[in-house]
Design a protein around this motif. Structure first.
Motif, PDB file in Angstrom:
ATOM      1  N   CYS A  95       0.800  -1.248  -0.135  1.00 55.28           N
ATOM      2  CA  CYS A  95      -0.143   0.138  -0.010  1.00 55.28           C
ATOM      3  C   CYS A  95       0.801   1.264  -0.192  1.00 55.28           C
ATOM      4  O   CYS A  95       2.075   1.227   0.201  1.00 55.28           O
ATOM      5  N   ALA A  96       0.434   2.297  -0.548  1.00 52.34           N
ATOM      6  CA  ALA A  96       1.405   3.670  -0.565  1.00 52.34           C
ATOM      7  C   ALA A  96       0.281   4.692  -0.606  1.00 52.34           C
ATOM      8  O   ALA A  96      -1.156   4.596  -0.858  1.00 52.34           O
ATOM      9  N   ALA A  97       0.918   5.667  -0.128  1.00 55.12           N
ATOM     10  CA  ALA A  97       0.152   7.017  -0.005  1.00 55.12           C
ATOM     11  C   ALA A  97       0.588   8.274  -0.786  1.00 55.12           C
ATOM     12  O   ALA A  97       1.977   8.387  -0.800  1.00 55.12           O
ATOM     13  N   THR A  98      -0.151   8.934  -1.115  1.00 51.36           N
ATOM     14  CA  THR A  98       0.276  10.323  -1.714  1.00 51.36           C
ATOM     15  C   THR A  98      -0.634  11.432  -1.812  1.00 51.36           C
ATOM     16  O   THR A  98      -1.982  11.128  -1.759  1.00 51.36           O
ATOM     17  N   THR A  99      -0.239  12.606  -1.871  1.00 55.98           N
ATOM     18  CA  THR A  99      -0.987  13.745  -1.944  1.00 55.98           C
ATOM     19  C   THR A  99      -1.172  14.189  -3.579  1.00 55.98           C
ATOM     20  O   THR A  99      -2.058  15.030  -4.014  1.00 55.98           O
ATOM     21  N   ASN A 100      -0.494  13.681  -4.282  1.00 54.99           N
ATOM     22  CA  ASN A 100      -0.329  13.833  -5.575  1.00 54.99           C
ATOM     23  C   ASN A 100      -1.775  13.356  -6.480  1.00 54.99           C
ATOM     24  O   ASN A 100      -2.392  12.342  -5.910  1.00 54.99           O
ATOM     25  N   ILE A 101      -2.249  14.384  -7.264  1.00 52.70           N
ATOM     26  CA  ILE A 101      -3.528  13.929  -7.663  1.00 52.70           C
ATOM     27  C   ILE A 101      -3.638  12.609  -8.982  1.00 52.70           C
ATOM     28  O   ILE A 101      -4.618  12.052  -9.075  1.00 52.70           O
ATOM     29  N   ASN A 108       4.680   8.596  -8.038  1.00 51.79           N
ATOM     30  CA  ASN A 108       4.057   9.701  -7.232  1.00 51.79           C
ATOM     31  C   ASN A 108       3.959   9.524  -5.829  1.00 51.79           C
ATOM     32  O   ASN A 108       3.312  10.212  -5.184  1.00 51.79           O
ATOM     33  N   HIS A 109       4.119   8.163  -5.703  1.00 52.51           N
ATOM     34  CA  HIS A 109       4.007   7.611  -4.216  1.00 52.51           C
ATOM     35  C   HIS A 109       5.362   7.708  -3.560  1.00 52.51           C
ATOM     36  O   HIS A 109       6.345   7.041  -4.057  1.00 52.51           O
TER      37      HIS A 109
END
Length: 122
Positions: A95-101, A108-109
């Motif tokens: 799993c990964a998280a990003t604030t990128n749209i 982007n993660h």
């Protein structure tokens, strides 16, 4: 924010598993969440992603109709429900998280969980 994935295991083809990704140490609701997987000898591939609001779920073609991504922001957890599993789904799932749209792109993660192994036997 730190991520910890869990829920992997050994399952027969046609079976189901639910992966969880627990977040801590940050504002989980600020992040779009995604799942990626790496099969033996292959690169890390996109599986599914969901916006921070819980809407906008997107899937790789290979899992459409079988996998469902979701999140529960008050529990700081994202999920990947995997049904009708196939041997080719065998991989380590991250799993990964990003604030990128552009939350479906691995580049982007920058926040990753440790991975959980899913093995599907034929």
């Amino acid at each position: 924010v730190q991520l910890q994935a869990s829920g992997g295991g050994l399952v027969q083809a046609g079976g189901s598993l639910r992966l969880s990704c627990a977040a801590s140490g940050g504002a989980f609701g600020n992040y779009n969440m995604a799942w990626f997987r790496r099969a033996p000898g292959k690169e890390r591939d996109f599986v599914a992603a969901v916006r921070r609001s819980g809407t906008g779920a997107v899937y790789a073609d290979s899992v459409k109709g079988r996998f469902t991504v979701s999140r529960h922001n008050t529990k700081n957890t994202a999920y990947l429900q995997m049904n009708s599993l196939k041997p080719e789904d065998t991989a380590v799932y991250y799993c990964a998280a990003t604030t990128n749209i552009n939350y479906a792109h691995v580049a982007n993660h920058h926040i990753w969980g440790q991975g959980t192994l899913v093995t599907v036997s034929s």
